[in-house]
Design a protein around this motif. Structure first.
Motif, PDB file in Angstrom:
ATOM      1  N   TYR A 107       2.204  26.709  18.519  1.00  0.00           N
ATOM      2  CA  TYR A 107       3.608  26.328  18.439  1.00  0.00           C
ATOM      3  C   TYR A 107       3.777  24.993  17.714  1.00  0.00           C
ATOM      4  CZ  TYR A 107       8.161  24.672  20.001  1.00  0.00           C
ATOM      5  OH  TYR A 107       9.438  24.155  20.040  1.00  0.00           O
ATOM      6  N   ARG A 108       2.915  24.052  18.020  1.00  0.00           N
ATOM      7  CA  ARG A 108       2.984  22.718  17.414  1.00  0.00           C
ATOM      8  C   ARG A 108       2.303  22.652  16.043  1.00  0.00           C
ATOM      9  NH1 ARG A 108       4.500  17.739  20.354  1.00  0.00           N
ATOM     10  NH2 ARG A 108       5.105  18.415  22.414  1.00  0.00           N
ATOM     11  N   LYS A 109       1.690  23.760  15.641  1.00  0.00           N
ATOM     12  CA  LYS A 109       0.938  23.797  14.379  1.00  0.00           C
ATOM     13  C   LYS A 109      -0.140  22.716  14.380  1.00  0.00           C
ATOM     14  CE  LYS A 109       4.106  26.543  12.014  1.00  0.00           C
ATOM     15  NZ  LYS A 109       4.305  27.483  13.064  1.00  0.00           N
ATOM     16  N   ARG A 110      -0.921  22.694  15.475  1.00  0.00           N
ATOM     17  CA  ARG A 110      -1.964  21.698  15.686  1.00  0.00           C
ATOM     18  C   ARG A 110      -3.320  22.363  15.914  1.00  0.00           C
ATOM     19  NH1 ARG A 110      -0.588  16.580  17.737  1.00  0.00           N
ATOM     20  NH2 ARG A 110      -2.821  16.281  17.539  1.00  0.00           N
ATOM     21  N   PRO A 111      -3.888  22.967  14.865  1.00  0.00           N
ATOM     22  CA  PRO A 111      -5.196  23.598  15.034  1.00  0.00           C
ATOM     23  C   PRO A 111      -6.323  22.595  15.249  1.00  0.00           C
ATOM     24  CG  PRO A 111      -4.567  23.630  12.732  1.00  0.00           C
ATOM     25  CD  PRO A 111      -3.380  23.113  13.500  1.00  0.00           C
ATOM     26  N   ASP A 112      -6.030  21.311  15.088  1.00  0.00           N
ATOM     27  CA  ASP A 112      -7.054  20.278  15.293  1.00  0.00           C
ATOM     28  C   ASP A 112      -7.587  20.258  16.725  1.00  0.00           C
ATOM     29  OD1 ASP A 112      -4.228  19.242  15.504  1.00  0.00           O
ATOM     30  OD2 ASP A 112      -5.269  17.556  16.448  1.00  0.00           O
ATOM     31  N   ILE A 113      -6.906  20.928  17.638  1.00  0.00           N
ATOM     32  CA  ILE A 113      -7.406  20.996  19.015  1.00  0.00           C
ATOM     33  C   ILE A 113      -8.783  21.651  19.066  1.00  0.00           C
ATOM     34  CG2 ILE A 113      -6.318  23.198  19.571  1.00  0.00           C
ATOM     35  CD1 ILE A 113      -5.911  22.159  22.402  1.00  0.00           C
ATOM     36  N   LEU A 114      -9.064  22.513  18.117  1.00  0.00           N
ATOM     37  CA  LEU A 114     -10.362  23.198  18.094  1.00  0.00           C
ATOM     38  C   LEU A 114     -11.518  22.220  17.939  1.00  0.00           C
ATOM     39  CD1 LEU A 114      -9.375  26.270  15.907  1.00  0.00           C
ATOM     40  CD2 LEU A 114      -9.929  26.279  18.342  1.00  0.00           C
ATOM     41  N   ASN A 115     -11.258  21.045  17.397  1.00  0.00           N
ATOM     42  CA  ASN A 115     -12.299  20.030  17.246  1.00  0.00           C
ATOM     43  C   ASN A 115     -12.607  19.318  18.559  1.00  0.00           C
ATOM     44  OD1 ASN A 115     -12.408  20.589  14.483  1.00  0.00           O
ATOM     45  ND2 ASN A 115     -10.765  19.138  14.063  1.00  0.00           N
ATOM     46  N   LYS A 116     -11.746  19.505  19.570  1.00  0.00           N
ATOM     47  CA  LYS A 116     -11.922  18.801  20.841  1.00  0.00           C
ATOM     48  C   LYS A 116     -12.707  19.595  21.879  1.00  0.00           C
ATOM     49  CE  LYS A 116      -7.911  15.820  20.721  1.00  0.00           C
ATOM     50  NZ  LYS A 116      -6.867  15.226  21.536  1.00  0.00           N
ATOM     51  N   THR A 117     -12.744  20.909  21.720  1.00  0.00           N
ATOM     52  CA  THR A 117     -13.367  21.722  22.768  1.00  0.00           C
ATOM     53  C   THR A 117     -13.913  23.033  22.216  1.00  0.00           C
ATOM     54  OG1 THR A 117     -13.021  22.824  24.878  1.00  0.00           O
ATOM     55  CG2 THR A 117     -11.141  22.745  23.409  1.00  0.00           C
ATOM     56  N   ASN A 118     -15.002  23.463  22.776  1.00  0.00           N
ATOM     57  CA  ASN A 118     -15.564  24.761  22.423  1.00  0.00           C
ATOM     58  C   ASN A 118     -14.995  25.883  23.274  1.00  0.00           C
ATOM     59  OD1 ASN A 118     -17.246  23.876  20.357  1.00  0.00           O
ATOM     60  ND2 ASN A 118     -18.865  23.317  21.801  1.00  0.00           N
ATOM     61  N   VAL A 119     -14.321  25.532  24.373  1.00  0.00           N
ATOM     62  CA  VAL A 119     -13.823  26.552  25.300  1.00  0.00           C
ATOM     63  C   VAL A 119     -12.830  27.483  24.593  1.00  0.00           C
ATOM     64  CG1 VAL A 119     -11.835  25.345  26.321  1.00  0.00           C
ATOM     65  CG2 VAL A 119     -13.184  26.903  27.707  1.00  0.00           C
ATOM     66  N   LEU A 120     -12.107  26.975  23.602  1.00  0.00           N
ATOM     67  CA  LEU A 120     -11.132  27.807  22.909  1.00  0.00           C
ATOM     68  C   LEU A 120     -11.797  28.823  21.986  1.00  0.00           C
ATOM     69  CD1 LEU A 120      -8.371  25.170  22.093  1.00  0.00           C
ATOM     70  CD2 LEU A 120      -8.576  26.680  24.061  1.00  0.00           C
ATOM     71  N   PHE A 121     -13.033  28.563  21.587  1.00  0.00           N
ATOM     72  CA  PHE A 121     -13.752  29.517  20.741  1.00  0.00           C
ATOM     73  C   PHE A 121     -14.203  30.737  21.543  1.00  0.00           C
ATOM     74  CE2 PHE A 121     -14.299  25.728  18.075  1.00  0.00           C
ATOM     75  CZ  PHE A 121     -13.909  26.251  16.852  1.00  0.00           C
ATOM     76  N   GLU A 122     -14.243  30.609  22.856  1.00  0.00           N
ATOM     77  CA  GLU A 122     -14.659  31.723  23.703  1.00  0.00           C
ATOM     78  C   GLU A 122     -13.536  32.730  23.913  1.00  0.00           C
ATOM     79  OE1 GLU A 122     -16.141  29.842  27.226  1.00  0.00           O
ATOM     80  OE2 GLU A 122     -17.573  28.641  26.084  1.00  0.00           O
ATOM     81  N   ASP A 123     -12.293  32.302  23.674  1.00  0.00           N
ATOM     82  CA  ASP A 123     -11.144  33.181  23.841  1.00  0.00           C
ATOM     83  C   ASP A 123     -11.003  34.051  22.587  1.00  0.00           C
ATOM     84  OD1 ASP A 123      -8.051  33.692  23.465  1.00  0.00           O
ATOM     85  OD2 ASP A 123      -8.392  33.328  25.600  1.00  0.00           O
ATOM     86  N   LEU A 124     -10.809  35.345  22.763  1.00  0.00           N
ATOM     87  CA  LEU A 124     -10.705  36.251  21.624  1.00  0.00           C
ATOM     88  C   LEU A 124      -9.322  36.883  21.502  1.00  0.00           C
ATOM     89  CD1 LEU A 124     -14.177  38.005  21.821  1.00  0.00           C
ATOM     90  CD2 LEU A 124     -13.453  36.205  20.254  1.00  0.00           C
ATOM     91  N   SER A 125      -8.302  36.183  21.978  1.00  0.00           N
ATOM     92  CA  SER A 125      -6.946  36.710  21.875  1.00  0.00           C
ATOM     93  C   SER A 125      -6.448  36.579  20.436  1.00  0.00           C
ATOM     94  CB  SER A 125      -6.013  35.946  22.806  1.00  0.00           C
ATOM     95  OG  SER A 125      -5.895  34.601  22.368  1.00  0.00           O
ATOM     96  N   ASN A 126      -5.383  37.290  20.121  1.00  0.00           N
ATOM     97  CA  ASN A 126      -4.770  37.181  18.790  1.00  0.00           C
ATOM     98  C   ASN A 126      -4.348  35.743  18.501  1.00  0.00           C
ATOM     99  OD1 ASN A 126      -5.072  39.920  18.287  1.00  0.00           O
ATOM    100  ND2 ASN A 126      -3.024  40.430  19.045  1.00  0.00           N
TER     101      ASN A 126
END
Length: 194
Positions: free
Chosen positions: A161-180
């Motif tokens: 929503y915020r157009k902030r993909p930089d969050i991916l640099n803070k955590t690996n936990v989001l890479f484990e999610d395989l949602s759309n």
């Protein structure tokens, strides 16, 4: 209704540190104004205008500063589904407020969810970066039950929503999610999708 950073003695005496303190939602409104979603009320008026003050729909994490808090050494062990600050007992409010002094300490997962509800609001409408960091702290220390799924989904949705993909640099936990949504976030960040 005024949502503020806590300034009352209740919070001065508990020494809630930053950034937790500034992410709390509080009100000085009278507790009798609390109106829970789903509440049904019927009003019949014979004369005059409706002078009845409307209730305030409650944000679950909203801390009503005028509600009683009672010191206790007991620990709440029971699950509270969809907890709300206003529906906690005075002893549970004490335990919750004390836990806010250090959100990394073990506690009833219901208190983690209660704090999380306020962080969700910040992710979309408030202090996104501080809320992200707090959510990641919660995930690091309270990764149990359904909390991980809810927290991960909230982080992904808010970051999209915020157009902030930089969050991916803070955590690996989001890479484990395989949602759309998580795949779209990775796409926006230029990361590999699989």
């Amino acid at each position: 209704m005024q949502l503020t950073v806590p300034k009352t003695n209740l919070f001065k005496n508990t020494h809630i540190p930053e950034p937790t303190r500034s992410l709390l939602l509080t009100t000085d409104e009278e507790p009798h104004n609390i109106k829970h979603p789903g509440t049904i009320s019927i009003s019949i008026e014979f004369t005059g205008t409706n002078s009845k003050q409307e209730g305030i729909f409650e944000e679950p994490s909203l801390i009503w500063l005028k509600l009683p808090v009672k010191k206790t050494s007991q620990k709440e062990n029971e699950k509270m589904y969809h907890p709300s600050y206003s529906t906690l007992t005075p002893e549970q409010r004490y335990e919750y407020i004390n836990w806010l002094k250090d959100i990394t300490t073990p506690t009833n997962l219901s208190y983690v969810f209660l704090y999380f509800y306020g962080l969700e609001r910040h992710l979309l409408l408030g202090r996104y970066d501080l809320a992200v960091d707090e959510m990641l702290r919660l995930l690091e220390r309270h990764d149990r039950g359904s909390f991980r799924g809810y927290a991960t989904a909230a982080l992904i949705a808010a970051s999209n929503y915020r157009k902030r993909p930089d969050i991916l640099n803070k955590t690996n936990v989001l890479f484990e999610d395989l949602s759309n949504e998580s795949l779209y976030l990775r796409y926006m960040a230029g990361k590999q999708l699989a």
